[in-house]
Design a protein around this motif. Structure first.
Motif, PDB file in Angstrom:
ATOM      1  N   VAL A   1      -4.488  -7.058   2.712  1.00  0.00           N
ATOM      2  CA  VAL A   1      -3.151  -7.314   2.510  1.00  0.00           C
ATOM      3  C   VAL A   1      -2.262  -6.734   3.643  1.00  0.00           C
ATOM      4  O   VAL A   1      -1.486  -7.696   4.424  1.00  0.00           O
ATOM      5  CB  VAL A   1      -2.573  -7.057   1.156  1.00  0.00           C
ATOM      6  CG1 VAL A   1      -0.820  -7.587   1.173  1.00  0.00           C
ATOM      7  CG2 VAL A   1      -3.206  -7.852   0.170  1.00  0.00           C
TER       8      VAL A   1
ATOM      9  N   ILE B   1      -2.436  -0.698  -5.751  1.00  0.00           N
ATOM     10  CA  ILE B   1      -1.588  -1.683  -5.295  1.00  0.00           C
ATOM     11  C   ILE B   1      -0.211  -1.284  -5.500  1.00  0.00           C
ATOM     12  O   ILE B   1       0.712  -1.710  -4.551  1.00  0.00           O
ATOM     13  CB  ILE B   1      -1.936  -2.860  -6.507  1.00  0.00           C
ATOM     14  CG1 ILE B   1      -3.112  -3.409  -6.141  1.00  0.00           C
ATOM     15  CG2 ILE B   1      -0.781  -4.073  -6.389  1.00  0.00           C
ATOM     16  CD1 ILE B   1      -3.362  -4.034  -4.614  1.00  0.00           C
ATOM     17  N   GLN B   2       0.540  -0.506  -6.297  1.00  0.00           N
ATOM     18  CA  GLN B   2       1.889  -0.007  -6.246  1.00  0.00           C
ATOM     19  C   GLN B   2       1.970   0.744  -5.219  1.00  0.00           C
ATOM     20  O   GLN B   2       3.398   0.414  -4.357  1.00  0.00           O
ATOM     21  CB  GLN B   2       2.107   0.977  -7.497  1.00  0.00           C
ATOM     22  CG  GLN B   2       2.168   0.178  -8.735  1.00  0.00           C
ATOM     23  CD  GLN B   2       3.069  -0.992  -8.791  1.00  0.00           C
ATOM     24  OE1 GLN B   2       2.531  -2.052  -8.992  1.00  0.00           O
ATOM     25  NE2 GLN B   2       4.419  -0.634  -8.599  1.00  0.00           N
TER      26      GLN B   2
ATOM     27  N   PRO C   1      -5.953  -3.661  -1.049  1.00  0.00           N
ATOM     28  CA  PRO C   1      -4.603  -3.388  -0.254  1.00  0.00           C
ATOM     29  C   PRO C   1      -4.576  -3.379   1.233  1.00  0.00           C
ATOM     30  O   PRO C   1      -3.714  -4.002   1.839  1.00  0.00           O
ATOM     31  CB  PRO C   1      -4.351  -2.095  -0.892  1.00  0.00           C
ATOM     32  CG  PRO C   1      -5.375  -1.536  -1.601  1.00  0.00           C
ATOM     33  CD  PRO C   1      -6.383  -2.771  -1.737  1.00  0.00           C
TER      34      PRO C   1
ATOM     35  N   GLN D   1       0.358   0.122  -1.969  1.00  0.00           N
ATOM     36  CA  GLN D   1       0.593  -0.623  -1.049  1.00  0.00           C
ATOM     37  C   GLN D   1       1.782  -1.448  -1.202  1.00  0.00           C
ATOM     38  O   GLN D   1       2.505  -1.690   0.081  1.00  0.00           O
ATOM     39  CB  GLN D   1      -0.534  -1.749  -1.387  1.00  0.00           C
ATOM     40  CG  GLN D   1      -0.646  -2.798  -0.113  1.00  0.00           C
ATOM     41  CD  GLN D   1      -0.659  -4.147  -0.812  1.00  0.00           C
ATOM     42  OE1 GLN D   1      -1.321  -4.561  -1.724  1.00  0.00           O
ATOM     43  NE2 GLN D   1       0.397  -5.036  -0.064  1.00  0.00           N
ATOM     44  N   ARG D   2       2.422  -1.970  -2.405  1.00  0.00           N
ATOM     45  CA  ARG D   2       3.491  -2.869  -2.080  1.00  0.00           C
ATOM     46  C   ARG D   2       4.925  -1.928  -2.003  1.00  0.00           C
ATOM     47  O   ARG D   2       5.867  -2.512  -1.310  1.00  0.00           O
ATOM     48  CB  ARG D   2       3.891  -3.281  -3.650  1.00  0.00           C
ATOM     49  CG  ARG D   2       2.706  -4.344  -4.009  1.00  0.00           C
ATOM     50  CD  ARG D   2       3.300  -5.098  -5.363  1.00  0.00           C
ATOM     51  NE  ARG D   2       1.878  -6.227  -5.396  1.00  0.00           N
ATOM     52  CZ  ARG D   2       1.588  -6.552  -6.497  1.00  0.00           C
ATOM     53  NH1 ARG D   2       1.847  -5.936  -7.731  1.00  0.00           N
ATOM     54  NH2 ARG D   2       0.444  -7.561  -6.702  1.00  0.00           N
ATOM     55  N   SER D   3       4.719  -0.603  -2.077  1.00  0.00           N
ATOM     56  CA  SER D   3       5.720   0.270  -1.839  1.00  0.00           C
ATOM     57  C   SER D   3       5.764   0.875  -0.197  1.00  0.00           C
ATOM     58  O   SER D   3       6.176   1.726   0.037  1.00  0.00           O
ATOM     59  CB  SER D   3       6.237   1.480  -2.754  1.00  0.00           C
ATOM     60  OG  SER D   3       4.880   2.017  -2.960  1.00  0.00           O
TER      61      SER D   3
END
Ligand SMILES: Nc1ncnc2c1ncn2[C@@H]1O[C@H](COP(=O)(O)OP(=O)(O)OP(=O)(O)O)[C@@H](O)[C@H]1O
Ligand SMILES: [Mg+2]
Lengths: 262, 290, 281
Positions: free
Chosen positions: C136, A211-212, C133, A214-216
């Motif tokens: 999203v 998830i990190q 992910p 993906q967020r970055s």
């Protein structure tokens, strides 16, 4: 056909489609400019860089450890309680609707509640896995214990097989097809919970890392993480299949003979 | 009654046996949800040490129920079962049971050998002694080669022989058998019957053999107990005065066999119509061991 | 507790020979079950009041119910419920259509089945949450994200069951059909489909349960809205009784879905000679 030829042939049958699919992905994505689907080559290179590093120890290992502990806990607890409930009709009837209710709750929904109690540490995550994965094992064990054959049970009694020996020689083996079926469901639930529990405030782990990424917007890294999760799922299910084949050889043989396929 | 067999039948000459098993006024009523079934009304008989007694009765007469009570698997509603002077309250260690449903009485997750050996392990017997008993028992039933097979890999007759081997290896004083051959084909059945007689001769074990097959009961037994239909009482206790050496061809074609068979058949016909409640007006129980 | 959620191949019905006929259990006396439920409810009401468990984390049942009563009066709740049920229903529908048609195709064409077997074995265990992910990135917080997860998870349940089912066709019947030169459509209709139906129904039941899990999870982890998202919001705003209330609500939805799926299964199969005793239980 010789054995070698037969072996080679089944290997070909098994590998043909996966090879074609991977080759297709490789070629079609080769000069992909699409930000979200980088070339497979990039993903593979990234995979090596990302996961064969200290991440293996800092993220993969903690995740897998929690998975193993949680899953084991769920199986032990589920089988234990299942044997107890399966053997006691009154207790079983008393608890049945409550257990059915717990089974019906989507396990990830319990995470916020369990985290309230146990914080967000390793213990909490393990508890989450235990709490979510225990139900299929428990209910299947109850079912299996309950269905122990009457004649087999009488046979055991008349030969003085009772107490612990009865559990070990009669009840558990007889319920094992159902128990193992429950364990298989519990395994996939455990993997899901391993990932999800890391999305809720965590500092390490596979789910957290992906998830990190993906967020970055580290897209190739994210893809490599998805790939790793896929591989993990595959390997675990392979191990499970081996375990099942070993433990239930008698059951599948029995079934085949009952279906007249000696 | 003009039946020639009824009166003269007596016990085997010169063998007054001490009673090993005493069944005294046993009654069993099943109580289920709102339904009560009186399966066995009042049964009293005893079986001498080393005897081979057959029990025949119509289907649903409560034969299985009776056997389970004797085996200590079911508690009688009233009455007592005494084995060797001690009241039976649970499965006695000196008794082995062979059930009708061979497919369900063997542990499918164990090999033939494992099945035969398990009760011996329970007896805390040494490893070597166990291996010896298992080997002998399997040899006795003609399955020496099948020891590492799983039960479901065997035919029905072979499975039932495994169950018999298991009982034999257990070295019981009393062997209870509940219609053990009901589901095997005729040829196998004949072979198994001879197997039982030869085992009985060799081991000197006491056998109580339940069947609904009249021929089988006469062929096998030294004594035949005829049960009425449910609620069950004993209609007759008949001594079988056939020679001790029996074989399928000669014994079954002997006139005496035909007479006995005919007699039991008649009793069974009567039994179907007479329930336990009515007074028994048939021939006085012959050769009653008491 | 009548059913084991296992692929039909493993269900205990196979042990027909092992299951005693007389021992088959009557439906559990619901009276005792109700007593159990009531006892459980009392427990959750009383435990927090005695201070045995911290009340901040574990409010009494009445507080949970009160919170839920307030909640159902808001439009937000009904929107979330609709969102979850839509994600569940549409996703399940897609998975069923795809799983059944692909399963019948792969199952009845031997070559296809053999060449796809390994691929299916590889893809099936890939955890659906691995796609979070990706979902999203692709769809943001729209319903499609939820659908991706739901469809992926439910699809395999259906596909595998259908494949089992098609393989269960009696070889003799298969030969007979061939010797009568039944066409592919007739074979499908009269031979394959009736045999596979029990398995398909098991697949539907399993898929329905899995679909709900993913529909709720999606919201929970911030993909899409729905009840999961409501739970997440309630949690982060410290509305503990509401968290419990919502979790109980999802559980009740799960119970209803299970009951419906079982009823459907039973109805469809009641005429079916191979109605498996242990499922009907
Ligand atoms: N567990 C039980 N609960 C209620 N009734 C029972 C039970 N077991 C047997 N019965 C009833 O008791 C009667 C006798 O049954 P039992 O099985 O002993 O007969 P049987 O002589 O062995 O018959 P068969 O020759 O068919 O094996 C029957 O009416 C049967 O329905
Ligand atoms: Mg019987």
């Amino acid at each position: 056909m010789s054995t070698v030829a037969r072996w080679a042939r089944s290997l070909f049958v098994a590998l043909a489609l996966p090879v074609v699919l991977i080759a297709l992905w490789w070629v079609l994505s080769a000069d992909s400019k699409n930000y979200y689907s980088p070339p497979l080559q990039t993903i593979v290179t990234t995979f090596g860089e990302v996961w064969f590093s200290e991440r293996l120890r800092d993220d993969v290992l903690p995740s897998v450890t929690r998975l193993v502990l949680g899953y084991t806990g769920a199986v032990v607890l589920g089988v234990g309680a299942g044997v107890l409930l399966g053997a006691n009709r009154t207790l079983r009837r008393l608890t049945e609707p409550v257990l059915e209710f717990f089974r019906a709750i989507p396990p990830p929904a319990l995470i916020p509640i369990l985290f309230l109690f146990a914080g967000i540490g390793d213990t909490a995550k393990i508890i989450v896995i235990v709490f979510g994965a225990v139900w299929p094992v428990l209910l299947n064990t109850v079912e299996g214990v309950r269905a122990v054959d009457e004649v087999l049970s009488d046979t055991s009694r008349s030969y003085g097989i009772s107490g612990w020996a009865r559990l070990r020689r009669l009840v558990l083996p007889s319920a094992s097809p159902q128990i193992i079926a429950g364990m298989r469901q519990a395994l996939s639930i455990s993997i899901i919970l391993m990932v999800i529990s890391e999305l809720f405030g965590s500092f390490n782990g596979l789910g957290f890392t992906i998830i990190q990424f993906q967020r970055s917007f580290a897209i190739p890294e994210m893809w490599s993480g998805i790939l790793l999760l896929g591989i993990l799922g595959f390997v675990l299910s392979l191990l499970f299949a081996l375990f099942e084949r070993r433990s239930l050889r008698w059951y599948h043989g029995l079934r085949r003979s009952q279906r007249g396929e000696k | 009654m003009s039946d020639p067999v009824a009166a003269p039948s007596t016990r085997q000459p010169g063998q007054p046996r001490t009673a090993l098993l005493d069944v005294d006024r046993v009654q069993k009523t099943y109580t289920g949800q709102g339904r009560t079934v009186e399966a066995v009304r009042n049964l009293t008989f005893s079986v001498g040490d080393g005897e081979l007694v057959c029990i025949v009765g119509p289907s649903g007469a409560g034969k299985t129920t009776l056997l389970k009570v004797i085996a200590g698997l079911l508690e009688p509603t009233s009455g007592t079962v005494t084995l060797d002077g001690t009241a039976v309250t649970g499965p006695p260690p000196s008794m082995a049971v062979v059930f009708q449903e061979y497919g369900r009485s063997l542990f499918p997750w164990m090999t033939v050998e494992g099945n035969v050996e398990l009760p011996l392990k329970q007896k805390k017997m040494g490893k070597e002694r166990r291996a010896e008993l298992v080997r002998d028992a399997l040899e006795a039933v003609g399955l020496a080669d099948a020891h590492s097979a799983y039960p479901w890999q065997l035919s029905g007759g072979m499975q039932q022989r495994v169950a018999i081997a298991r009982a034999v290896a257990y070295q019981p004083k009393v062997l209870l058998m509940d219609e053990p051959f009901a589901a095997v084909d005729a040829q196998t059945r004949a072979d198994l019957e001879d197997l039982i007689r030869s085992l009985w001769h060799r081991l000197g074990v006491t056998i109580l053999f339940v069947t609904h097959d009249i021929d089988e009961s006469v062929y096998l037994g030294e004594r035949v107990l005829v049960l009425s239909s449910s609620p069950t009482v004993i209609m007759e206790d008949l001594a079988i005065d056939l020679p001790d050496e029996r074989n399928q061809l000669d014994t079954r074609s002997s006139p005496r066999f035909a007479e006995l068979r005919h007699h039991v058949y008649e009793q069974i016909q009567l039994a179907k119509h007479r329930r336990g409640g009515e007074p028994v007006t048939g021939p006085a129980p012959a050769g009653s061991p008491t | 507790m009548t059913t084991t959620d296992v692929p039909a191949l493993d269900t205990p019905d196979a042990r027909a020979g092992l299951v005693p006929a007389r021992r088959r259990f009557a439906p559990p006396s619901s009276a005792l079950g109700l007593v159990g439920l009531a006892g459980f409810a009392v427990l959750i009401e009383v435990l927090p009041r005695t201070g045995l468990v911290p009340r901040d984390y574990f409010p009494p049942l009445s507080a949970m119910v009160t919170a839920m009563v307030d909640e159902v009066q808001t439009q937000g709740f009904w929107d979330a419920l609709t969102e979850t049920l839509m994600g569940w229903g549409i996703g399940l529908g897609i998975a069923l259509v795809a799983g059944i048609s692909l399963g019948l195709l792969l199952g009845s064409v031997e070559v296809l089945r053999r060449y796809t077997a390994s691929t299916i074995e590889f893809l099936r265990p890939v955890p659906s949450v691995a796609l979070i992910p990706l979902a999203v990135l692709l769809f943001g917080f729209q319903l499609q994200s939820t659908l991706l997860l739901v469809v992926y998870a439910a699809f395999w349940q259906v596909l595998i069951q259908v494949l089992y089912g098609v393989q269960d066709v009696d070889p003799v019947a298969r030969e007979t059909a061939r010797s009568y030169q039944l066409g592919p459509v007739a074979r499908l209709r009269y031979l394959i489909w009736p045999t596979a139906l029990p398995y398909v129904m098991t697949g539907v039941r399993l898929a329905a349960a899995v679909a709900l899990i993913l529909a709720v999870t999606a919201g929970l982890v911030g993909v899409g809205r729905g009840l999961g998202a409501e739970i997440a919001v309630a949690q982060s705003s410290g509305a503990v009784p509401l968290v419990y209330g919502l979790v109980i609500t999802t559980g009740l939805i799960g119970v209803v879905i299970n009951l419906l799926a079982r009823a459907l299964e039973r109805r469809t199969l009641s005429w079916h000679s191979s109605m498996r005793a242990d499922i009907g239980g």
